[in-house]
Design a protein around this motif. Structure first.
Motif, PDB file in Angstrom:
ATOM      1  N   LEU A 166      52.247  67.780  44.284  1.00 36.16           N
ATOM      2  CA  LEU A 166      50.854  68.216  44.181  1.00 36.16           C
ATOM      3  C   LEU A 166      49.936  67.141  44.766  1.00 36.16           C
ATOM      4  O   LEU A 166      50.258  65.953  44.746  1.00 36.16           O
ATOM      5  CB  LEU A 166      50.486  68.454  42.712  1.00 36.16           C
ATOM      6  N   SER A 167      48.791  67.575  45.245  1.00 36.11           N
ATOM      7  CA  SER A 167      47.810  66.606  45.742  1.00 36.11           C
ATOM      8  C   SER A 167      46.955  66.112  44.578  1.00 36.11           C
ATOM      9  O   SER A 167      46.736  66.830  43.601  1.00 36.11           O
ATOM     10  CB  SER A 167      46.926  67.247  46.810  1.00 36.11           C
ATOM     11  N   VAL A 168      46.491  64.884  44.712  1.00 43.01           N
ATOM     12  CA  VAL A 168      45.763  64.282  43.607  1.00 43.01           C
ATOM     13  C   VAL A 168      44.658  63.365  44.107  1.00 43.01           C
ATOM     14  O   VAL A 168      44.818  62.687  45.130  1.00 43.01           O
ATOM     15  CB  VAL A 168      46.737  63.512  42.672  1.00 43.01           C
ATOM     16  N   ILE A 169      43.536  63.383  43.420  1.00 44.88           N
ATOM     17  CA  ILE A 169      42.454  62.424  43.675  1.00 44.88           C
ATOM     18  C   ILE A 169      42.160  61.716  42.357  1.00 44.88           C
ATOM     19  O   ILE A 169      42.062  62.361  41.313  1.00 44.88           O
ATOM     20  CB  ILE A 169      41.179  63.133  44.184  1.00 44.88           C
ATOM     21  N   VAL A 170      42.047  60.393  42.433  1.00 45.92           N
ATOM     22  CA  VAL A 170      41.692  59.607  41.252  1.00 45.92           C
ATOM     23  C   VAL A 170      40.258  59.118  41.421  1.00 45.92           C
ATOM     24  O   VAL A 170      39.912  58.558  42.467  1.00 45.92           O
ATOM     25  CB  VAL A 170      42.640  58.396  41.089  1.00 45.92           C
ATOM     26  N   VAL A 171      39.427  59.343  40.419  1.00 45.41           N
ATOM     27  CA  VAL A 171      38.063  58.813  40.453  1.00 45.41           C
ATOM     28  C   VAL A 171      37.912  57.732  39.386  1.00 45.41           C
ATOM     29  O   VAL A 171      38.415  57.865  38.281  1.00 45.41           O
ATOM     30  CB  VAL A 171      36.985  59.900  40.240  1.00 45.41           C
ATOM     31  N   GLU A 172      37.222  56.684  39.750  1.00 48.64           N
ATOM     32  CA  GLU A 172      37.131  55.510  38.887  1.00 48.64           C
ATOM     33  C   GLU A 172      35.679  55.018  38.888  1.00 48.64           C
ATOM     34  O   GLU A 172      35.064  54.877  39.943  1.00 48.64           O
ATOM     35  CB  GLU A 172      38.074  54.426  39.420  1.00 48.64           C
ATOM     36  N   ALA A 173      35.147  54.732  37.698  1.00 50.96           N
ATOM     37  CA  ALA A 173      33.753  54.299  37.585  1.00 50.96           C
ATOM     38  C   ALA A 173      33.538  52.892  38.140  1.00 50.96           C
ATOM     39  O   ALA A 173      32.503  52.595  38.733  1.00 50.96           O
ATOM     40  CB  ALA A 173      33.309  54.348  36.126  1.00 50.96           C
ATOM     41  N   ARG A 174      34.522  52.025  37.945  1.00 53.50           N
ATOM     42  CA  ARG A 174      34.366  50.626  38.375  1.00 53.50           C
ATOM     43  C   ARG A 174      34.598  50.451  39.877  1.00 53.50           C
ATOM     44  O   ARG A 174      35.019  51.374  40.557  1.00 53.50           O
ATOM     45  CB  ARG A 174      35.417  49.754  37.683  1.00 53.50           C
ATOM     46  N   ASP A 175      34.433  49.218  40.303  1.00 47.69           N
ATOM     47  CA  ASP A 175      34.740  48.878  41.690  1.00 47.69           C
ATOM     48  C   ASP A 175      36.156  48.305  41.829  1.00 47.69           C
ATOM     49  O   ASP A 175      36.487  47.684  42.824  1.00 47.69           O
ATOM     50  CB  ASP A 175      33.702  47.886  42.240  1.00 47.69           C
ATOM     51  N   ARG A 176      36.966  48.510  40.820  1.00 47.14           N
ATOM     52  CA  ARG A 176      38.355  48.056  40.887  1.00 47.14           C
ATOM     53  C   ARG A 176      39.228  49.023  40.090  1.00 47.14           C
ATOM     54  O   ARG A 176      38.731  49.775  39.245  1.00 47.14           O
ATOM     55  CB  ARG A 176      38.497  46.646  40.298  1.00 47.14           C
ATOM     56  N   VAL A 177      40.527  48.963  40.345  1.00 51.59           N
ATOM     57  CA  VAL A 177      41.461  49.712  39.513  1.00 51.59           C
ATOM     58  C   VAL A 177      41.978  48.799  38.397  1.00 51.59           C
ATOM     59  O   VAL A 177      41.716  47.599  38.392  1.00 51.59           O
ATOM     60  CB  VAL A 177      42.662  50.245  40.355  1.00 51.59           C
ATOM     61  N   GLY A 178      42.696  49.364  37.449  1.00 56.65           N
ATOM     62  CA  GLY A 178      43.375  48.541  36.440  1.00 56.65           C
ATOM     63  C   GLY A 178      42.842  48.668  35.035  1.00 56.65           C
ATOM     64  O   GLY A 178      43.536  48.325  34.082  1.00 56.65           O
ATOM     65  N   GLY A 179      41.581  49.125  34.896  1.00 58.07           N
ATOM     66  CA  GLY A 179      41.041  49.334  33.546  1.00 58.07           C
ATOM     67  C   GLY A 179      41.118  48.086  32.697  1.00 58.07           C
ATOM     68  O   GLY A 179      40.531  47.060  33.040  1.00 58.07           O
ATOM     69  N   ARG A 180      41.857  48.187  31.602  1.00 56.57           N
ATOM     70  CA  ARG A 180      41.954  47.073  30.667  1.00 56.57           C
ATOM     71  C   ARG A 180      43.050  46.075  31.047  1.00 56.57           C
ATOM     72  O   ARG A 180      43.417  45.238  30.243  1.00 56.57           O
ATOM     73  CB  ARG A 180      42.147  47.617  29.246  1.00 56.57           C
ATOM     74  N   THR A 181      43.621  46.207  32.244  1.00 59.02           N
ATOM     75  CA  THR A 181      44.395  45.105  32.826  1.00 59.02           C
ATOM     76  C   THR A 181      43.569  44.551  33.974  1.00 59.02           C
ATOM     77  O   THR A 181      42.964  45.306  34.738  1.00 59.02           O
ATOM     78  CB  THR A 181      45.775  45.552  33.362  1.00 59.02           C
ATOM     79  N   TRP A 182      43.516  43.244  34.086  1.00 59.34           N
ATOM     80  CA  TRP A 182      42.544  42.681  35.041  1.00 59.34           C
ATOM     81  C   TRP A 182      42.916  41.231  35.358  1.00 59.34           C
ATOM     82  O   TRP A 182      42.829  40.370  34.491  1.00 59.34           O
ATOM     83  CB  TRP A 182      41.148  42.753  34.417  1.00 59.34           C
ATOM     84  N   ASN A 183      43.325  41.009  36.579  1.00 59.91           N
ATOM     85  CA  ASN A 183      43.452  39.633  37.086  1.00 59.91           C
ATOM     86  C   ASN A 183      42.054  39.175  37.462  1.00 59.91           C
ATOM     87  O   ASN A 183      41.572  39.416  38.565  1.00 59.91           O
ATOM     88  CB  ASN A 183      44.347  39.584  38.326  1.00 59.91           C
ATOM     89  N   ARG A 184      41.406  38.537  36.536  1.00 61.83           N
ATOM     90  CA  ARG A 184      39.986  38.241  36.706  1.00 61.83           C
ATOM     91  C   ARG A 184      39.810  36.885  37.391  1.00 61.83           C
ATOM     92  O   ARG A 184      40.227  35.856  36.846  1.00 61.83           O
ATOM     93  CB  ARG A 184      39.323  38.219  35.327  1.00 61.83           C
ATOM     94  N   PRO A 185      39.229  36.887  38.564  1.00 62.30           N
ATOM     95  CA  PRO A 185      39.008  35.622  39.255  1.00 62.30           C
ATOM     96  C   PRO A 185      37.848  34.886  38.611  1.00 62.30           C
ATOM     97  O   PRO A 185      36.800  35.464  38.348  1.00 62.30           O
ATOM     98  CB  PRO A 185      38.656  36.046  40.691  1.00 62.30           C
ATOM     99  N   MET A 186      38.056  33.588  38.330  1.00 66.55           N
ATOM    100  CA  MET A 186      37.031  32.795  37.656  1.00 66.55           C
ATOM    101  C   MET A 186      36.485  31.741  38.608  1.00 66.55           C
ATOM    102  O   MET A 186      37.175  31.308  39.526  1.00 66.55           O
ATOM    103  CB  MET A 186      37.633  32.091  36.435  1.00 66.55           C
ATOM    104  N   PRO A 187      35.232  31.325  38.383  1.00 69.71           N
ATOM    105  CA  PRO A 187      34.712  30.204  39.159  1.00 69.71           C
ATOM    106  C   PRO A 187      35.654  29.006  39.004  1.00 69.71           C
ATOM    107  O   PRO A 187      36.199  28.796  37.933  1.00 69.71           O
ATOM    108  CB  PRO A 187      33.360  29.898  38.503  1.00 69.71           C
ATOM    109  N   GLY A 188      35.828  28.270  40.079  1.00 68.64           N
ATOM    110  CA  GLY A 188      36.751  27.137  40.029  1.00 68.64           C
ATOM    111  C   GLY A 188      38.128  27.486  40.565  1.00 68.64           C
ATOM    112  O   GLY A 188      39.050  26.678  40.526  1.00 68.64           O
TER     113      GLY A 188
END
Lengths: 472, 472
Positions: free
Chosen positions: B30-52
């Motif tokens: 089947l064909s599928v489209i995913v829509v996401e509110a944020r500007d990234r995927v992953g939701g509550r998983t997140w490789n968060r880049p920090m200053p430094g």
């Protein structure tokens, strides 16, 4: 793409709270725009036109003693009141209900006494707040009441008043609620209580007239003509659900469908749970957590119209109550000046959830069966029948008002009213007096407007300031 | 104005649940489209880049025994795991914590025994469900525990695991949660428990790789190149918060910012409370009431980086626990292959609410003070310091997962997973196994995809059907 507008103050929500806030803001010489998600004003007050050419009051409809700000509003906009019909015997169903009320009385009295210990403006500061917020009304009742019919009656009282079951409610919430109204009898009674009087033409008229005034030029405040359906022009933007509010100390931008409004202050005047449908930038962690916890009640409001108020001839008032029926509480809702009779009833909480699962025909049979057991077989044959299930309303989510489960008042109570930057909060849920009632809505609108006016007056370029109105 | 698209299935939310669902739907042809509110995927998983120039795993990060579907996903997308560092002594703070654990053990054992009586797929059908759902965890604990340090320790365990206080939680919810993981020790333990292993490169890679595959042509499933930041093209539409879903038996239209997607089925794969930010036509009374009651936990995740994992030399594992500290639980979060050390800690529930009210400097001092009392003065001088407060994230509202207060599981439990017309539900909260964990998210995505594939295959024009992809 979208219309850009400016006003000193933007009000989100054209229910009673929002419209009263807008009135007061404007009276202080500030310009105001009201945005409303629905295609009508009034929120949880609604003169709902039904097929067959009749109209029901689908939402809040009563005014009682101590509801002074609501009374003042009615006088302000020229809406009269009349007493709820209550002469005659109240009808009970179920095992020994009047006797059981005597057994339940000490428990209600104890709740009244505890409620009196709550500081109305800050329930979380009650000496025993932590203890009361740690348990459900159910566990508290269970330690005091063992006799099943007494328990059933007490559960009925609170489910009918709060539209939630005892297991769902923090004891502190129930006490706060009682405190906000004054006593349990103020909540439950017709004569001398919250159901004492009704509005001629329906409570919805209050909002309609307030909205009409907002469409008139500033200063013409007292002269708003009663334009009927022509509300929503001028100061109120209908069909404009708010998506996002970008806010700071000095102002905010409200992004609604099709329009973007810049203002110095915003008053969000929607049911607390509905506040969660808006995005906030920056985020509002405390308020967001409150939104997530404060759930609307579950009520299906029933109206049955008959050729005449036949129950009166039998010496019955039309008021009825039972812990055993689908329709927990019934009131005579007949128009004051016409021949026909109307019974209005509430199906609440667990009964409402169960009723909503039935097909339409079965729902009607269940409801009419209840009324027939209360008032006799004549009740089976209404000329008109209506159900209003507020939990299916996308811009309400449920009725009458909203409730908090254990652990929330002590953690998020202050977030109910505390402004955040340029955002202020109104709505019936936010009032310390008559919370969840129309009186609470009016008071919250007045309070939020006063906050905003004080805030704007305190800064350079304060009120009365920029030219009002829109730049559409 | 807005882009019109078509796919067999639309998935709302590009967290693990949504992306796994999209993968499986697509594998079924089947064909599928995913829509996401944020500007990234992953939701509550997140490789968060920090200053430094360092990166933290800001969200879910562990995998433990019995988390088989998560392990299978990791293998599928080629992400390795390694053991959480746990050699050495656990660090306690507070009065006689290890001894107190012995006192608390019978209570935890009783909870395990009660949890085992719950039908995992339908907690509301447990024989004693009504009783367990009528009270808070706090009132239940209070009847069993009078010794204050034992009570403090038990409260710590559950606040650290659920990110909520005992007063906020239905006993039935806690039992359901334990049942979904298997036992309290599965929830709390590192070795042999939920914190046993970590993902090389971070758990976020799972979502990133799934999203990359969705951007490849169908059939090239196994061949998705690791494009790093280039996710979000193809199958995933970022920055597209969903406003409204108009739905019926045979299909639905998802209205997101800037686009409108028509499909046969929709999978809503967002945290339950976030589901409330969407408008549904027709309304979804039961699900809406669930949304209003299921609140996200409150967690601030702390990362401190040091030149080296100095605690190891002192014979400490880096795991620490205290009912008396700001940081309730700490783990060694050092990278497996580099010289420096990282301590990761959770500030939860009431402590998180209190910490969030402090200014940034005071927050840092409070957190480092905790770490110093656990591990000595060296902990006061991290080279890098990071806080992630999920309750400020507008598209998450809180972490780790969501919890139900009393009275909700028995009334709205079935609405957690039951599809309504063309709308199906996924997300970590909806899983009967490892609810609120990444394992639960993966399982929910697989389950929702299976539902959708079965539904579409069962109707004329079923899978594989229309030409997939967009009509942009």
């Amino acid at each position: 793409m979208s219309i850009e507008e400016y006003a000193d103050v933007t009000v989100v929500g054209a229910g009673l709270a929002g419209l009263v806030a807008a009135r007061d803001v404007r009276r202080a010489g500030l310009s105001v725009i009201v945005v409303e998600a629905r295609d009508r004003v009034g929120g949880r007050t609604w003169n709902r036109p039904m097929p067959g050419g009749w109209t029901i009051e689908a939402g809040g409809q009563y005014i009682g003693p101590t509801q002074d700000r609501l009374a003042a509003l009615a006088e302000d906009v020229g809406v009269e009141t009349f007493p709820t019909h209550h002469e005659g015997r109240t009808t009970w169903r179920g095992a020994r209900v009047p006797e059981t009320f005597e057994l339940a009385r000490p428990v209600l009295d104890e709740l009244d006494r505890l409620a009196a210990q709550i500081p109305g403006e800050a329930p979380w500061r009650a000496e025993r707040a932590g203890e009361w917020d740690a348990e459900t009304l159910h566990t508290w009742l269970s330690r005091r009441v063992t006799e099943p019919t007494t328990m059933a009656l007490l559960r009925l009282v609170f489910s009918a008043v709060l539209a939630a079951e005892a297991e769902e409610l923090s004891l502190l919430h129930v006490l706060t609620y009682i405190r906000s109204a004054g006593s349990t009898s103020m909540l439950t009674d017709v004569a001398g209580g919250a159901q004492e009087r009704r509005f001629s033409g329906g409570s919805h008229l209050l909002a309609i007239r307030l909205a009409e005034r907002l469409s008139s030029p500033p200063g013409a405040d007292g002269a708003g003509a009663d334009g009927g359906g022509a509300v929503g022009g001028g100061g109120v933007r209908l069909d404009s659900p708010v998506r996002r509010i970008r806010h700071g100390r000095d102002g905010a931008v409200v992004e609604a469908a099709g329009r973007s409004i810049t203002s110095r202050r915003v008053i969000v005047a929607v049911p607390v749970a509905l506040g969660d449908r808006i995005g906030y930038e920056p985020g509002l962690p405390g308020r967001r957590q409150l939104h997530q916890r404060m759930a609307t009640g579950v009520t299906i409001k029933i109206h049955c119209r008959y050729e005449e108020p036949f129950w009166r001839a039998a010496g019955r008032s039309g008021s009825a109550l039972s812990p055993e029926e689908w329709v927990s509480a019934v009131f005579d809702d007949s128009p004051p000046d016409r021949g026909h009779g109307v019974l209005m009833g509430f199906v609440v909480a667990d009964r409402a959830r169960a009723l909503a699962r039935l097909p339409a025909g079965d729902r009607r049979s269940a409801v009419l069966g209840s009324l027939a057991r209360y008032f006799g077989r004549q009740a089976m044959r209404p000329t008109h029948y209506a159900e209003t299930d507020w939990s299916t309303e996308d811009w309400t989510h449920g009725c009458y008002g909203s409730n908090l489960p254990p652990g929330a008042w002590t953690r998020y109570g202050p977030a109910l009213r505390e402004s955040v930057g340029a955002i202020h909060w109104a709505g019936a849920e936010t009032s310390a007096v008559w919370m969840n009632y129309m009186e609470g809505a009016v008071r919250s609108g007045e309070r939020a407007a006063a906050e905003v006016v004080a805030a704007v007056a305190g800064v350079p370029g304060g009120a009365p300031g920029r030219p009002g109105g829109t730049t559409e």
